[in-house]
Design a protein around this motif. Structure first.
Motif, PDB file in Angstrom:
ATOM      1  N   HIS A 277       1.009  -1.203   0.001  1.00 53.02           N
ATOM      2  CA  HIS A 277       0.003  -0.161  -0.043  1.00 53.02           C
ATOM      3  C   HIS A 277       0.900   1.265  -0.014  1.00 53.02           C
ATOM      4  O   HIS A 277       0.774   2.172  -0.579  1.00 53.02           O
ATOM      5  CB  HIS A 277      -0.637  -0.165   1.284  1.00 53.02           C
ATOM      6  CG  HIS A 277      -1.459   1.266   1.709  1.00 53.02           C
ATOM      7  ND1 HIS A 277      -2.872   1.458   1.061  1.00 53.02           N
ATOM      8  CD2 HIS A 277      -1.059   2.446   2.016  1.00 53.02           C
ATOM      9  CE1 HIS A 277      -3.280   2.752   1.391  1.00 53.02           C
ATOM     10  NE2 HIS A 277      -2.178   3.466   2.214  1.00 53.02           N
ATOM     11  N   GLU A 278       1.979   1.255   0.723  1.00 57.84           N
ATOM     12  CA  GLU A 278       2.791   2.321   1.066  1.00 57.84           C
ATOM     13  C   GLU A 278       3.636   2.587  -0.277  1.00 57.84           C
ATOM     14  O   GLU A 278       3.776   3.754  -0.835  1.00 57.84           O
ATOM     15  CB  GLU A 278       3.755   2.224   2.017  1.00 57.84           C
ATOM     16  CG  GLU A 278       2.930   1.930   3.693  1.00 57.84           C
ATOM     17  CD  GLU A 278       2.078   3.277   3.795  1.00 57.84           C
ATOM     18  OE1 GLU A 278       2.401   4.518   3.261  1.00 57.84           O
ATOM     19  OE2 GLU A 278       1.026   3.212   4.419  1.00 57.84           O
ATOM     20  N   HIS A 281       1.813   4.758  -2.748  1.00 57.66           N
ATOM     21  CA  HIS A 281       1.732   6.195  -2.583  1.00 57.66           C
ATOM     22  C   HIS A 281       3.050   6.679  -3.355  1.00 57.66           C
ATOM     23  O   HIS A 281       2.933   7.562  -4.147  1.00 57.66           O
ATOM     24  CB  HIS A 281       1.855   6.591  -0.972  1.00 57.66           C
ATOM     25  CG  HIS A 281       0.586   6.537  -0.277  1.00 57.66           C
ATOM     26  ND1 HIS A 281      -0.649   6.940  -0.850  1.00 57.66           N
ATOM     27  CD2 HIS A 281       0.236   5.904   0.762  1.00 57.66           C
ATOM     28  CE1 HIS A 281      -1.497   6.685   0.040  1.00 57.66           C
ATOM     29  NE2 HIS A 281      -0.955   5.922   1.189  1.00 57.66           N
ATOM     30  N   GLU A 355      -5.840   7.241  -0.611  1.00 53.51           N
ATOM     31  CA  GLU A 355      -5.870   6.043   0.090  1.00 53.51           C
ATOM     32  C   GLU A 355      -6.477   4.796  -0.528  1.00 53.51           C
ATOM     33  O   GLU A 355      -5.853   3.640  -0.632  1.00 53.51           O
ATOM     34  CB  GLU A 355      -6.338   6.272   1.469  1.00 53.51           C
ATOM     35  CG  GLU A 355      -5.504   7.366   2.366  1.00 53.51           C
ATOM     36  CD  GLU A 355      -3.991   6.933   2.657  1.00 53.51           C
ATOM     37  OE1 GLU A 355      -3.647   5.603   2.405  1.00 53.51           O
ATOM     38  OE2 GLU A 355      -3.166   7.747   2.710  1.00 53.51           O
ATOM     39  N   HIS A 400      -8.867   8.256   5.781  1.00 48.94           N
ATOM     40  CA  HIS A 400      -8.738   6.792   5.202  1.00 48.94           C
ATOM     41  C   HIS A 400     -10.114   6.265   5.010  1.00 48.94           C
ATOM     42  O   HIS A 400     -11.056   6.334   5.647  1.00 48.94           O
ATOM     43  CB  HIS A 400      -8.078   5.861   6.024  1.00 48.94           C
ATOM     44  CG  HIS A 400      -6.286   6.241   5.783  1.00 48.94           C
ATOM     45  ND1 HIS A 400      -5.994   7.238   6.711  1.00 48.94           N
ATOM     46  CD2 HIS A 400      -5.453   5.449   5.477  1.00 48.94           C
ATOM     47  CE1 HIS A 400      -4.353   7.282   6.454  1.00 48.94           C
ATOM     48  NE2 HIS A 400      -4.137   6.118   5.624  1.00 48.94           N
TER      49      HIS A 400
HETATM   50 ZN   LIG Z   1      -1.810   5.343   2.899  1.00 47.01          ZN
END
Ligand SMILES: [Zn+2]
Length: 418
Positions: A277-278, A281, A355, A400
């Motif tokens: 997930h990170e 970004h 997100e 989020h």
């Molecule tokens: Zn995030």
């Protein structure tokens, strides 16, 4: 054209640029996962756990909203009455009313006054997070954190105030132009500098020991085409039981940071899911996008403040002669506080969209919706989140998607709805 007309035109251009940039870079069109999937995900949580999470959030609300209201009231009273300008004048008196003393000491005094008003509410929230076992901090450690935060804010604030009022003195008619550029530059600088300079003030970071997890995380990043320099472990357990991970830094300084609590609580597969997930970004340059939006917004705000300075009644309320003098500090802070209150829900909406896109990226990268869902359930459980929070609170402040939305997104993805 007069400076004021130039300012109005520049503001219009900046606002159009802001709207166009946000329209193009934010994934607005992503629909939330079906409500039926969300309700099925909610059914995965034991009823007593959901009840406890909701009880926790109810217990937090008086401290959170009380602090917000009192902080707002304090800012409005200081800014929209002569009280704030009197504080600033008082701070400058021992220094012969020098503008630097008024700007820096006066500014800090106004901020400190607001801080003191809201401190009891912050302490109240601390008692709640300790009672529910989220925070592991003693009062001493908590107070040190509060002092550190204020010190960091004071240094940044003093520099910003000094720069701002130096410019208003040097260019009384055109300060809005220099101020707008300065504010934008400050946002960019803070976004690059804060992670490197400020994070170590609050936490210790150590490289993750060589082993299968570290190798897997580095491989994941390489496979994703997002090179990272290192995987670091933050000693978050010194203040919290909550789990988290993030990617910080740009280009060659980029690193994956994992809370040590996460390594204790989650399985290695789940840590990989969070890291994926990170990386989403990082891959989409979400921090850069946020920085550019923030910079455009900051520049526009400075010009808006300049234009509001032509409202004689506003200045009279505040006991100031012009927006560009230190006596207007409390008025400036009150206006910025009001703008932040209005802008908060918009910011939260933008954040939730971004997100959700990072979640989709994690699912694509790992191809493992089951672990993603398990990880969301664990994050929600350990962090005592309300898996399906009240709509009004969600709209006002959720950065989020809710836990059930994120779990439902994994279910929809597993069915091939992408
Ligand atoms: Zn995030």
């Amino acid at each position: 054209m007069t400076p004021r007309l130039w300012a109005a035109c520049t503001l219009a251009v900046l606002l159009v640029a802001l709207v166009v940039y946000a329209a193009v870079t934010i994934p607005w069109q992503r629909p939330p996962a079906p409500r039926a999937d969300q309700l099925a995900a909610l059914g995965q949580f034991p009823a007593d756990q959901v009840a406890r999470a909701r009880e926790f959030h109810s217990a937090l609300r008086p401290g959170a909203y009380g602090g917000l209201l009192v902080g707002l009231a304090g800012a409005l009273v200081l800014g929209f009455t002569p009280l704030g300008s009197r504080l600033v004048g008082w701070a400058g008196r021992p220094f012969g009313d020098h503008w630097i003393a008024q700007a820096v000491l006066g500014g800090l005094l106004v901020v400190l006054a607001a801080e003191v008003l809201t401190l009891p509410f912050a302490a109240w929230r601390h008692t709640v997070v300790v009672r529910y076992g989220i925070s592991t901090q003693t009062w001493g450690a908590w107070a040190v954190d509060v002092a550190k935060s204020f010190a960091v804010g004071a240094v940044i604030g003093a520099l910003a105030l000094l720069g701002f009022f130096a410019v208003t003195r040097l260019a009384p008619r055109w300060w809005w132009a220099f101020g707008a550029v300065g504010a934008a530059v400050l946002v960019v600088l803070l976004s690059f500098v804060l992670p490197v300079v400020v994070e170590p003030i609050f936490n210790k970071f150590t490289p993750m020991a060589a082993g299968p997890l570290r190798t897997e995380l580095m491989d994941l990043a390489a496979r994703d085409g997002v090179p990272v320099k290192d995987v670091l472990v933050a000693d978050a357990s010194r203040r919290t039981r909550a789990v988290n991970a993030y990617v910080s830094g740009f280009g060659p300084t980029r690193r994956i940071v994992v809370y040590d609590t996460m390594l204790d609580e989650a399985t290695p597969d789940e840590v990989v899911s969070v890291a994926a997930h990170e990386l989403g970004h990082a891959k989409r340059n979400d921090v850069l996008t946020g920085t550019i939006i923030g910079a455009l917004g900051a520049a526009a705000s400075v010009i808006a403040l300049y234009l509001l300075g032509s409202l004689g009644w506003l200045l009279r309320w505040a006991g100031a002669d012009a927006m560009g003098e230190p006596k207007a500090i409390a008025l400036l802070i009150a206006l910025v506080t009001l703008a932040g209150l209005v802008g908060g829900p918009v910011q939260a909406l933008v954040s939730r969209r971004v997100e959700a896109r990072a979640d989709a990226h994690a699912l694509e990268l790992t191809g493992d919706p089951a672990t993603f869902e398990a990880m969301q359930r664990r994050l929600g459980t350990v962090n005592l989140s309300d898996p399906d929070p009240p709509a009004w609170e969600y709209v006002m402040s959720a950065s989020h998607p809710s836990t059930v939305e994120r779990m439902a997104a994994a279910r929809a993805w597993a069915r091939g709805e992408r």
